[in-house]
Design a protein around this motif. Structure first.
Motif, mmCIF file in Angstrom:
data_model
loop_
_atom_site.group_PDB
_atom_site.id
_atom_site.type_symbol
_atom_site.label_atom_id
_atom_site.label_comp_id
_atom_site.label_asym_id
_atom_site.label_seq_id
_atom_site.Cartn_x
_atom_site.Cartn_y
_atom_site.Cartn_z
ATOM 1 N N ALA A 196 10.414 -2.729 -2.440
ATOM 2 C CA ALA A 196 9.209 -1.893 -2.341
ATOM 3 C C ALA A 196 8.709 -1.517 -3.734
ATOM 4 O O ALA A 196 7.516 -1.589 -4.026
ATOM 5 N N ASN A 206 -1.799 -4.801 -5.781
ATOM 6 C CA ASN A 206 -0.799 -5.540 -4.992
ATOM 7 C C ASN A 206 -0.689 -5.070 -3.558
ATOM 8 O O ASN A 206 0.004 -5.692 -2.770
ATOM 9 N N ILE A 207 -1.277 -3.928 -3.233
ATOM 10 C CA ILE A 207 -0.979 -3.327 -1.938
ATOM 11 C C ILE A 207 -2.247 -2.668 -1.405
ATOM 12 O O ILE A 207 -3.050 -2.145 -2.180
ATOM 13 N N ARG A 259 7.960 2.513 -0.187
ATOM 14 C CA ARG A 259 6.629 1.996 -0.521
ATOM 15 C C ARG A 259 5.632 3.143 -0.749
ATOM 16 O O ARG A 259 4.898 3.164 -1.727
ATOM 17 N N ASP A 273 6.498 -4.890 -4.014
ATOM 18 C CA ASP A 273 5.287 -4.428 -3.314
ATOM 19 C C ASP A 273 4.339 -3.717 -4.274
ATOM 20 O O ASP A 273 3.132 -3.856 -4.181
ATOM 21 N N THR A 317 -1.402 0.859 4.224
ATOM 22 C CA THR A 317 -0.026 1.343 4.066
ATOM 23 C C THR A 317 0.117 2.755 4.635
ATOM 24 O O THR A 317 1.070 3.057 5.359
#
Ligand SMILES: [Zn+2]
Length: 450
Positions: free
Chosen positions: A150, A428-429, A116, A154, A434
């Motif tokens: 990922a 999206n993330i 990711r 992700d 993260t």
């Protein structure tokens, strides 16, 4: 859905015979593809529906998304890692003292987080496709699906995936590696251009004849391998001592030199081996910054290009900044040959902007690498206001001495028509969240390293 990028400087990419640079034009995207590329004059007469979503391209260089043809997302959480006793005196010792300690400590959580973070950082550099080579010997099964999720789900990037098979951890883990590759290959939908699959192999020196024979028997027709070839000179020396032949001859013996095979590095192969690679149509991927960092040698770029071999560019897990990597291709050739004219813009453009898209096309079935009608809408938008005139003839100068040297990042990234980064933010993330989670996962990962 229709989207229209308006203004800025559109560079259509591809090789230097076909590219165009359009100032204050527009790119019309329909669904996942580019429908039209318009000049300023054509913009007013082209039928554009009022419902089209408009994306402001002013003050930006708009270009095809970049492709990383050889990377290891699993290395993403190694940054800053302390390694007691680290004092390698050869390339094999770099593997033993760093990368094989890291990959053995990876668990499912850190596999996913590495992928990711690596994909996120690649996206920031304008990368839309990653060709990954994964290893996690104590978490083999399911690892490719985790990396794929990922990258594809992700982040929303494209990827081609494989597990690097090796005998170095014993037959049980080797067999898991074979099954992991085969299962992922069988689940890959050839019509789905967001994801592709290869059969991963670590390197000749960590693979027995028994393992290569098994791969040769079980790999599906038309599928390539992704393998490190002669990265360190030890790989060739071991092959000759143990098998009485050179690495490329050994791969040929097992019918693994294929048009979809990626041979990463190829630093120490001889002229005859280069001829065999050319004959086979296999792909060679150069990774200059990794090679320099490992002090393993200099790539014979002219020797491969003159034979018509498809030479692509990768980072080997050392980041994902493809323009900085391309800049390094040039300066490494110049310093190693003592010729400031070595590795001209034409060759550099060929490698990253013509060959890498060709490689991605072969592996994923995606028509990528140009902003042109019918191509996938994989587009990077760099905030770049050229301080000097820009046109198709000098765009490489702007990419290398502007964007690469100043380490500029994208403020927009589109893959298959969908925004991955919009207005400087991931769609999206949650980037900060993260990174915060990654620091915790990395600390646990480092604590497991022995
Ligand atoms: Zn590698």
């Amino acid at each position: 859905m229709k989207r229209l990028i308006e203004g800025g400087w559109i560079w259509t990419g591809g090789d230097h015979d076909r590219d165009r640079l359009i100032e204050d034009g527009a790119v019309l995207i329909t669904g996942e593809r580019v429908e039209a590329v318009l000049t300023r004059e054509e913009r007013s007469s082209y039928p554009i529906s009022p419902e089209v979503e408009r994306i402001d391209g002013s003050g930006k260089l708009i270009m095809p998304g970049l492709i990383n043809a050889h990377t290891h997302l699993y290395s993403s959480l190694a940054r800053g890692m302390a390694l007691p006793g680290f004092a390698p005196t050869s390339f094999t010792q770099i593997l033993e003292q760093l990368w094989w300690r890291l990959d053995k400590a990876l668990d499912p959580e850190s596999v996913k987080m590495s992928a990711r973070v690596g994909a996120m950082e690649a996206a920031r550099c304008g990368v839309t496709t990653l060709i990954d080579h994964h290893a996690s010997p104590h978490a083999v099964r399911g690892s490719l699906r985790a990396v794929q999720q990922a990258v594809n789900d992700d982040l929303g990037l494209r990827g081609a995936f494989c597990y690097e098979l090796s005998d170095r951890d014993g037959t049980v883990i080797r067999d898991e590696g074979i099954e992991e590759n085969l299962e992922f290959l069988s689940s890959d939908d050839p019509k789905e251009t967001m994801s592709g699959a290869l059969f991963g192999l670590h390197a000749s020196f960590t693979l027995s004849d028994d393992s290569l024979a098994t791969v040769a028997e079980r790999i599906p027709d038309g599928i390539g391998v992704h393998i490190h070839v002669a990265e360190g000179s030890e790989d060739e020396e071991q092959c000759q001592a143990e098998h009485g032949m050179r690495i490329i001859e050994r791969l040929r013996k097992f019918n693994l030199l294929r048009e979809r095979s990626i041979l990463a590095h190829c630093l120490h192969i001889n002229e005859k081996e280069k001829d065999l690679v050319a004959e086979s149509g296999a792909i060679v991927v150069h990774n200059p910054r990794s090679n320099m960092n490992n002090a393993v040698g200099v790539f014979d770029m002219d020797g491969f290009l003159h034979r018509g071999i498809t030479v692509g560019l990768g980072t080997d897990g050392l980041g994902a900044n493809m323009l900085a990597e391309l800049f390094t291709v040039g300066i490494l050739q110049k310093v190693s040959t003592g010729n400031s004219l070595a590795a001209g813009f034409g060759d550099l453009q060929q490698i990253l902007f013509a060959n890498n898209p060709r490689i991605a096309g072969r592996l994923l079935g995606a028509k990528v690498g140009r902003i042109a009608p019918g191509y996938q809408a994989d587009i990077a938008l760099f905030d770049y206001n050229p301080p000097t005139p820009i046109d198709a003839g000098n765009v490489l100068g702007h990419l290398l001495f502007g964007i690469a040297v100043h380490d500029l990042h994208v403020s927009g990234l589109i893959v298959a028509g969908r925004s991955v980064i919009d207005g400087g933010h991931f769609t999206n993330i949650d980037e900060d969240k993260t990174y915060s989670e990654a620091r915790k996962v990395a600390a646990k990962l480092w604590a497991r390293i022995s």
